[in-house]
Design a protein around this motif. Structure first.
Motif, PDB file in Angstrom:
ATOM      1  N   GLN A  12       0.820  -1.213   0.000  1.00  0.00           N
ATOM      2  CA  GLN A  12       0.000   0.000   0.000  1.00  0.00           C
ATOM      3  C   GLN A  12       0.855   1.265   0.000  1.00  0.00           C
ATOM      4  O   GLN A  12       0.342   2.354   0.027  1.00  0.00           O
ATOM      5  CB  GLN A  12      -0.911   0.016   1.235  1.00  0.00           C
ATOM      6  N   ASP A  13       2.140   1.057  -0.060  1.00  0.00           N
ATOM      7  CA  ASP A  13       3.056   2.173   0.048  1.00  0.00           C
ATOM      8  C   ASP A  13       3.273   2.826  -1.315  1.00  0.00           C
ATOM      9  O   ASP A  13       3.036   2.215  -2.353  1.00  0.00           O
ATOM     10  CB  ASP A  13       4.379   1.587   0.560  1.00  0.00           C
ATOM     11  N   VAL A  14       3.736   4.068  -1.297  1.00  0.00           N
ATOM     12  CA  VAL A  14       4.072   4.775  -2.533  1.00  0.00           C
ATOM     13  C   VAL A  14       5.037   3.940  -3.388  1.00  0.00           C
ATOM     14  O   VAL A  14       5.007   3.979  -4.613  1.00  0.00           O
ATOM     15  CB  VAL A  14       4.718   6.131  -2.168  1.00  0.00           C
ATOM     16  N   TRP A  15       5.856   3.156  -2.711  1.00  0.00           N
ATOM     17  CA  TRP A  15       6.840   2.294  -3.377  1.00  0.00           C
ATOM     18  C   TRP A  15       6.227   1.432  -4.489  1.00  0.00           C
ATOM     19  O   TRP A  15       6.842   1.190  -5.510  1.00  0.00           O
ATOM     20  CB  TRP A  15       7.493   1.400  -2.317  1.00  0.00           C
ATOM     21  N   SER A  16       4.996   0.954  -4.277  1.00  0.00           N
ATOM     22  CA  SER A  16       4.408  -0.017  -5.216  1.00  0.00           C
ATOM     23  C   SER A  16       3.903   0.628  -6.497  1.00  0.00           C
ATOM     24  O   SER A  16       3.536  -0.042  -7.444  1.00  0.00           O
ATOM     25  CB  SER A  16       3.255  -0.767  -4.536  1.00  0.00           C
ATOM     26  N   ARG A  17       3.908   1.953  -6.544  1.00  0.00           N
ATOM     27  CA  ARG A  17       3.251   2.636  -7.665  1.00  0.00           C
ATOM     28  C   ARG A  17       3.866   2.424  -9.023  1.00  0.00           C
ATOM     29  O   ARG A  17       3.172   2.359 -10.001  1.00  0.00           O
ATOM     30  CB  ARG A  17       3.260   4.135  -7.399  1.00  0.00           C
ATOM     31  N   LYS A  18       5.182   2.360  -9.056  1.00  0.00           N
ATOM     32  CA  LYS A  18       5.829   2.367 -10.363  1.00  0.00           C
ATOM     33  C   LYS A  18       5.770   1.023 -11.082  1.00  0.00           C
ATOM     34  O   LYS A  18       6.185   0.913 -12.217  1.00  0.00           O
ATOM     35  CB  LYS A  18       7.292   2.805 -10.211  1.00  0.00           C
ATOM     36  N   PHE A  19       5.251   0.009 -10.401  1.00  0.00           N
ATOM     37  CA  PHE A  19       5.193  -1.300 -11.046  1.00  0.00           C
ATOM     38  C   PHE A  19       4.045  -1.339 -12.055  1.00  0.00           C
ATOM     39  O   PHE A  19       3.023  -0.705 -11.845  1.00  0.00           O
ATOM     40  CB  PHE A  19       4.990  -2.401 -10.003  1.00  0.00           C
ATOM     41  N   PRO A  20       4.203  -2.102 -13.123  1.00  0.00           N
ATOM     42  CA  PRO A  20       3.109  -2.184 -14.100  1.00  0.00           C
ATOM     43  C   PRO A  20       1.898  -2.946 -13.546  1.00  0.00           C
ATOM     44  O   PRO A  20       2.018  -4.127 -13.237  1.00  0.00           O
ATOM     45  CB  PRO A  20       3.734  -2.913 -15.295  1.00  0.00           C
ATOM     46  N   ASP A  21       0.782  -2.253 -13.397  1.00  0.00           N
ATOM     47  CA  ASP A  21      -0.512  -2.817 -12.997  1.00  0.00           C
ATOM     48  C   ASP A  21      -0.387  -3.943 -11.966  1.00  0.00           C
ATOM     49  O   ASP A  21      -0.761  -5.082 -12.219  1.00  0.00           O
ATOM     50  CB  ASP A  21      -1.231  -3.335 -14.248  1.00  0.00           C
ATOM     51  N   PRO A  22       0.181  -3.638 -10.785  1.00  0.00           N
ATOM     52  CA  PRO A  22       0.562  -4.732  -9.880  1.00  0.00           C
ATOM     53  C   PRO A  22      -0.619  -5.570  -9.361  1.00  0.00           C
ATOM     54  O   PRO A  22      -1.696  -5.052  -9.128  1.00  0.00           O
ATOM     55  CB  PRO A  22       1.239  -3.995  -8.717  1.00  0.00           C
ATOM     56  N   VAL A  23      -0.364  -6.865  -9.230  1.00  0.00           N
ATOM     57  CA  VAL A  23      -1.278  -7.774  -8.537  1.00  0.00           C
ATOM     58  C   VAL A  23      -0.789  -7.829  -7.096  1.00  0.00           C
ATOM     59  O   VAL A  23       0.377  -8.125  -6.851  1.00  0.00           O
ATOM     60  CB  VAL A  23      -1.227  -9.189  -9.141  1.00  0.00           C
ATOM     61  N   ALA A  24      -1.684  -7.531  -6.132  1.00  0.00           N
ATOM     62  CA  ALA A  24      -1.282  -7.533  -4.734  1.00  0.00           C
ATOM     63  C   ALA A  24      -1.517  -8.910  -4.128  1.00  0.00           C
ATOM     64  O   ALA A  24      -2.653  -9.298  -3.899  1.00  0.00           O
ATOM     65  CB  ALA A  24      -2.062  -6.467  -3.963  1.00  0.00           C
ATOM     66  N   ALA A  25      -0.454  -9.653  -3.903  1.00  0.00           N
ATOM     67  CA  ALA A  25      -0.563 -10.962  -3.250  1.00  0.00           C
ATOM     68  C   ALA A  25      -0.024 -10.827  -1.827  1.00  0.00           C
ATOM     69  O   ALA A  25       0.755  -9.923  -1.530  1.00  0.00           O
ATOM     70  CB  ALA A  25       0.242 -12.004  -4.017  1.00  0.00           C
ATOM     71  N   PHE A  26      -0.465 -11.721  -0.946  1.00  0.00           N
ATOM     72  CA  PHE A  26       0.021 -11.685   0.427  1.00  0.00           C
ATOM     73  C   PHE A  26       0.102 -13.119   0.920  1.00  0.00           C
ATOM     74  O   PHE A  26      -0.881 -13.854   0.854  1.00  0.00           O
ATOM     75  CB  PHE A  26      -0.951 -10.857   1.285  1.00  0.00           C
ATOM     76  N   ALA A  27       1.303 -13.512   1.365  1.00  0.00           N
ATOM     77  CA  ALA A  27       1.505 -14.879   1.842  1.00  0.00           C
ATOM     78  C   ALA A  27       1.403 -14.874   3.358  1.00  0.00           C
ATOM     79  O   ALA A  27       2.301 -14.398   4.043  1.00  0.00           O
ATOM     80  CB  ALA A  27       2.873 -15.386   1.403  1.00  0.00           C
ATOM     81  N   SER A  28       0.294 -15.393   3.877  1.00  0.00           N
ATOM     82  CA  SER A  28       0.095 -15.392   5.324  1.00  0.00           C
ATOM     83  C   SER A  28      -1.017 -16.366   5.702  1.00  0.00           C
ATOM     84  O   SER A  28      -1.970 -16.557   4.940  1.00  0.00           O
ATOM     85  CB  SER A  28      -0.297 -13.986   5.786  1.00  0.00           C
ATOM     86  N   GLY A  29      -0.904 -16.934   6.875  1.00  0.00           N
ATOM     87  CA  GLY A  29      -1.973 -17.793   7.365  1.00  0.00           C
ATOM     88  C   GLY A  29      -3.284 -17.055   7.543  1.00  0.00           C
ATOM     89  O   GLY A  29      -4.357 -17.642   7.458  1.00  0.00           O
ATOM     90  N   TRP A  30      -3.193 -15.744   7.773  1.00  0.00           N
ATOM     91  CA  TRP A  30      -4.424 -14.965   7.946  1.00  0.00           C
ATOM     92  C   TRP A  30      -5.271 -14.943   6.691  1.00  0.00           C
ATOM     93  O   TRP A  30      -6.460 -14.661   6.744  1.00  0.00           O
ATOM     94  CB  TRP A  30      -4.089 -13.525   8.338  1.00  0.00           C
ATOM     95  N   MET A  31      -4.665 -15.226   5.550  1.00  0.00           N
ATOM     96  CA  MET A  31      -5.393 -15.185   4.286  1.00  0.00           C
ATOM     97  C   MET A  31      -6.455 -16.281   4.191  1.00  0.00           C
ATOM     98  O   MET A  31      -7.274 -16.291   3.301  1.00  0.00           O
ATOM     99  CB  MET A  31      -4.421 -15.305   3.109  1.00  0.00           C
TER     100      MET A  31
END
Lengths: 338, 555
Positions: A241-260
């Motif tokens: 969710q950070d500004v850092w992720s902006r420059k990537f092409p159309d990013p898919v947000a994945a998250f590896a966690s048991g909470w998922m």
């Protein structure tokens, strides 16, 4: 109840040995189960832990994180005053240990965080027979039954095939989860470079130096970001969710966690590709482990302690939720609970 | 079933429409018949399971779990189907080495269809034993009617159309005559067979749409070629009546996208299904008309998106069709006739039966584009009088235009009235989804009203579009630099008499609302301009919004 170990504000305390296990405040003598920051804090005078855990603490807090550090190998016993402490693999992250304390009469095993699922990046959990087993219960509800991690990695690779023009950002905690994800992706036969956020660099390099094969790992620089369509990029979960992720092409947000495992949790975080991969024991493994230790008494440090204690009582164990404060605060304060 | 469930699970988390389409199309391409057809039926809501109620599912899980642990789990997960899917214990001794493959969606449909009510608990338990967690979740959602996965029927049909080179509207046209598992439809989409012959007596006709027009565009057009009508502020509908082979009259009311909305409008259905109505396909605007007066859109909204309606609601908000085109009558397709001729036939059709709840949308006589511009500013100049609040603008249709599905160039134009605007102060910003997940892109804004300690801001709405990408970056930066508080994905920003960002918000109307603290709700709000220049204390006050309740702008 035994007085060999007793819960205090600082954490579990052994009066006879004069030490704490995973204390949450600075103490004179600490035994540390593993390097996650809610268990391994800086500022103790003397620290006893595995070599890997000490190295990880030094990477995070600097070489002077304590006055005196003593490394213990798996299976090695150390006498602290009149008490014998032995470290056994916990299968959680590199260097993670259960600590078995014995005063000649009672044997108590403090599990720290642990898992039973296969993990190519750390030594597997060893069940230890004991009188009292002190377990975590991060995923101590029967709804948490983690699927085979290989299936989850398959989801990631399928998405990569379907959306080759999108960067796949995989949120993963920087100690343990990220390296395990990389190893699992490699096991699935993926041999392209895997990109990592700068925050994962030090620990990942340490894993590689420890002989864990992770393949071609590259650190993402600002110039790389627009060109990483169809690539896998691992980053701390908050970076998505950070500004850092902006420059990537159309990013898919994945998250590896048991909470998922719980959809509402994934939705709250805005995750598009939840990957249920956990470094904690799930409900079935918690129960199987407790049985294997043949303990008479179960204490539960943190997590869904009430549910696990309720179950333990139904099979005739003396069960006690400790509700220790300071563990499993997720990445806001630390990054243990994944 | 497991594969279909995985699709649903993935689609539910995907934010972008394009991404959802790709996932659906990929599934339709690879899942095979008849599985994909049942999947299409499930997503479009064509499957119903009458007997599976939440009580039955609760009873099944109660037999299998400790009640204390179930209670804790349900509290934690918050959704019955998902809790049960996660908790469901593996069957004793597993399914064995020679276990049959897990049931397909087709198996599930047939099993549940063939099972009498009394046998349902056992049949359902057996299915749950054989499925994985995602499969169980999808099955429980499906049978309890809670399959809200963020994929509409329209989206599924659009994905299907993309397998070949079909227009989704072409699928809509034949859809009502098709039945699951749609083998003929898939064969057509993949170019393996001709368009399915449907014998639907009351089919949907793909609608003809208009282009937006600006004053400058009009100079190139000749006023004499066009017929003008009011653009009504309701929803576009098609009322279609035909006769089945057995002589039975069949009537349906369709939305603009071909969705059958008959069940929500029994008052209209009663009229079109009566013998005196005749057989026809009428294109028109659905409105709420009370005592001859068109109500603002908010009144119609009460009747939309309901599967069933009660008599009280129908009496309070009576529906009405303002007809503007006749596409077919007595079995004859009229779409190749010029518009002026179709209108004549429409007028004659309505004059003959004088059906209640139907009237003809009047034409607006004019000489020049200046006339049209004046009527657009003030509809009462052209005799709209108290209908003015329900007028959204003007429609300009070429008199000689045939009825062309889609949005053909140069035939029909729409010229909307200017929206209302209000200057409001940004109060909270929330992170967006998908591409916008790193941007604070959803803005809650407020206007001033008197409070116990002087003027205070009260939130009146939320807007998340209307700005350019460059403006979004500026807004995001402003939010990050003026944050005073954080609540999860939401940031509270500085908003007081001295500091605050003023947004000019455009919107289509204001309604009284009991759900909003301010007492008003805006329709279709969007950011028209960022007023970097305007001090926050000069933003508008709540009275100015309250004065607009039920109003249309008189420019």
């Amino acid at each position: 109840m035994t007085t060999l170990l007793t819960p205090t504000r600082e954490g579990l305390y052994c009066p006879a040995g004069g030490f704490y296990i995973d204390p949450v405040r600075p103490v004179d003598r600490a035994l540390i189960t593993h390097g996650h920051s809610d268990h391994a804090r800086a500022g103790h005078r003397a620290v006893l832990a595995t070599r890997d855990t000490l190295a990880i603490m030094a990477l995070r807090y600097g070489e002077n994180f304590c006055e005196s550090a003593q490394a213990v190998a798996y299976g090695e016993s150390v006498n602290v005053n009149s008490v014998e402490a032995t470290f056994h693999p916990a299968g959680h992250v590199l260097g993670s240990a259960q600590i078995c304390v014995w005063d000649g009469k009672r044997r108590i095993v403090v599990s720290g965080d642990y898992k039973r699922a296969e993990d190519p990046t750390c030594a597997p959990f060893e069940p230890i027979r004991c009188d009292v087993f002190i377990s975590e219960a991060t995923f101590g509800l029967p709804v948490f039954r983690h699927p085979d991690a290989r299936r989850e990695v398959g989801k990631l690779l399928a998405s990569l095939a379907l959306f080759p023009e999108r960067a796949h950002l995989v949120g993963a905690y920087s100690l343990g989860k990220a390296q395990r994800m990389i190893a699992l992706i490699r096991q699935a036969g993926y041999d392209r470079p895997i990109w990592i956020h700068g925050a994962l660099e030090k620990i990942t390099e340490y894993y590689q130096q420890a002989g864990i094969e992770l393949g071609d790992i590259r650190k993402v620089t600002a110039q790389d970001r627009p060109n990483l369509a169809g690539e896998i990029i691992l980053c701390p979960p908050s970076s998505i969710q950070d500004v850092w992720s902006r420059k990537f092409p159309d990013p898919v947000a994945a998250f590896a966690s048991g909470w998922m495992r719980v959809r509402a949790r994934a939705r709250q975080r805005g995750v598009e590709l939840p990957l249920i991969v956990s470094d904690h024991a799930d409900w079935d493994d918690l129960r199987a482990t407790i049985r294997e230790t043949q303990c008479e008494e179960l204490w539960v440090t943190h997590g869904e302690a009430d549910a696990l204690a309720h179950w333990a009582a139904t099979i005739g164990l003396k069960a006690m939720p400790l509700h220790l404060v300071g563990y499993g605060d997720e990445e806001e304060a630390s990054e243990a609970a994944a | 079933m497991n594969r279909f469930a995985e699709l649903l699970d993935r689609v539910a988390f995907e934010h972008s429409r394009n991404g959802k389409l790709r996932l659906l199309a990929d599934y339709f391409r690879t899942a095979g018949d008849p599985e994909r057809g049942w999947a299409l039926a499930a997503i479009t809501g064509a499957l119903t399971f009458r007997h599976a109620k939440p009580g039955l599912i609760r009873a099944l899980i109660a037999e299998r779990t400790d009640p204390v642990l179930f209670g804790m789990s349900y509290d934690y997960v918050g959704d019955l189907s998902e809790t049960v899917a996660l908790l469901w214990p593996a069957p004793e001794g597993g399914m064995g080495h020679n276990a049959p493959p897990p049931p397909s969606l087709a198996d599930v449909v047939h099993t549940l269809d063939a099972t009498p009510k009394a046998g349902l608990p056992r049949a359902l338990a057996e299915l749950l034993d054989q499925l994985d967690e995602t499969g169980r979740w999808a099955l429980l959602k499906l049978i309890t009617g809670g399959l809200r996965v963020g994929a509409s029927a329209r989206l599924a049909k659009t994905a299907l159309a993309s397998l070949g080179d079909l227009d989704p509207n072409a699928i809509e046209e034949i859809w009502p005559g098709l039945t699951p598992p749609y083998l003929d439809l898939f064969a057509w989409a993949e170019g393996r067979a001709d368009r399915p012959q449907t014998s639907d007596p009351a089919p949907f006709h793909s609608p003809m749409l208009a282009h937006a027009v600006e004053e400058a565009d009009l100079s190139t057009l000749s006023p004499a070629d066009f017929i003008a009508e009011w653009k009504w502020d309701g929803i576009r509908v098609q009322a279609v009546v035909g006769r089945a082979p057995d002589g039975q009259r069949v009537g349906r009311l369709y939305s603009r996208t071909g969705e059958d909305i008959s069940s929500a409008f029994p008052d209209v259905m009663e009229i079109i299904c009566s013998d005196g109505f005749g057989e026809a396909a009428i294109d028109g605007e659905l409105l709420v008309v009370r005592e001859g007066r068109v109500e603002p859109f908010g009144a119609l909204q009460q009747r939309l998106n309901r599967k069933k309606v009660d008599a009280k609601l129908v009496a309070q908000h009576p529906a009405h069709v303002r007809a503007y085109d006749l596409l077919a009558a007595n079995g004859e397709d009229l779409r190749t006739l010029p518009f002026v001729e179709r209108r004549k036939r429409l007028a004659a059709f309505l004059a003959r039966g004088e059906p209640a709840r139907f009237d003809l949308s009047p034409t607006v006589p004019f000489e020049s584009w200046e006339d049209i511009a004046a009527f657009r500013r003030d509809p009462s100049l052209a005799g709209a009088q108290d209908a003015a609040p329900a007028i959204e603008g003007l429609m300009l249709k070429r008199a000689d235009s045939i009825y062309v599905p889609g949005r053909p160039k140069g035939l029909w134009w729409k010229w909307k009235r200017d929206p209302f605007t209000v200057d409001a102060v940004l109060m909270y910003a929330q992170r967006g989804h998908g591409k916008r997940s790193s941007f604070y892109s959803d803005y809650t804004f407020g206007v001033w009203r008197p409070g116990p300690h002087g003027e205070e801001l009260t939130p009146v709405g939320k807007a998340y579009f209307g700005f350019t990408d460059a403006e979004l970056r500026q807004l995001d930066k402003w939010v990050r630099e003026h944050t005073t508080n954080r609540f999860g994905p939401v940031r509270e920003v500085e908003a007081n008499r001295t500091t605050g960002l003023v947004l000019e918000i455009a919107f289509e109307g204001v309604q009284r609302s009991t759900r909003h603290k301010s007492g008003v709700a805006m329709r279709f709000p969007r950011v028209a301009r960022i007023r970097w220049d305007k001090p926050a204390r000069e933003a508008d006050r709540l009275e100015s919004l309250e004065a607009l309740v039920g109003e249309r702008k008189q420019a």
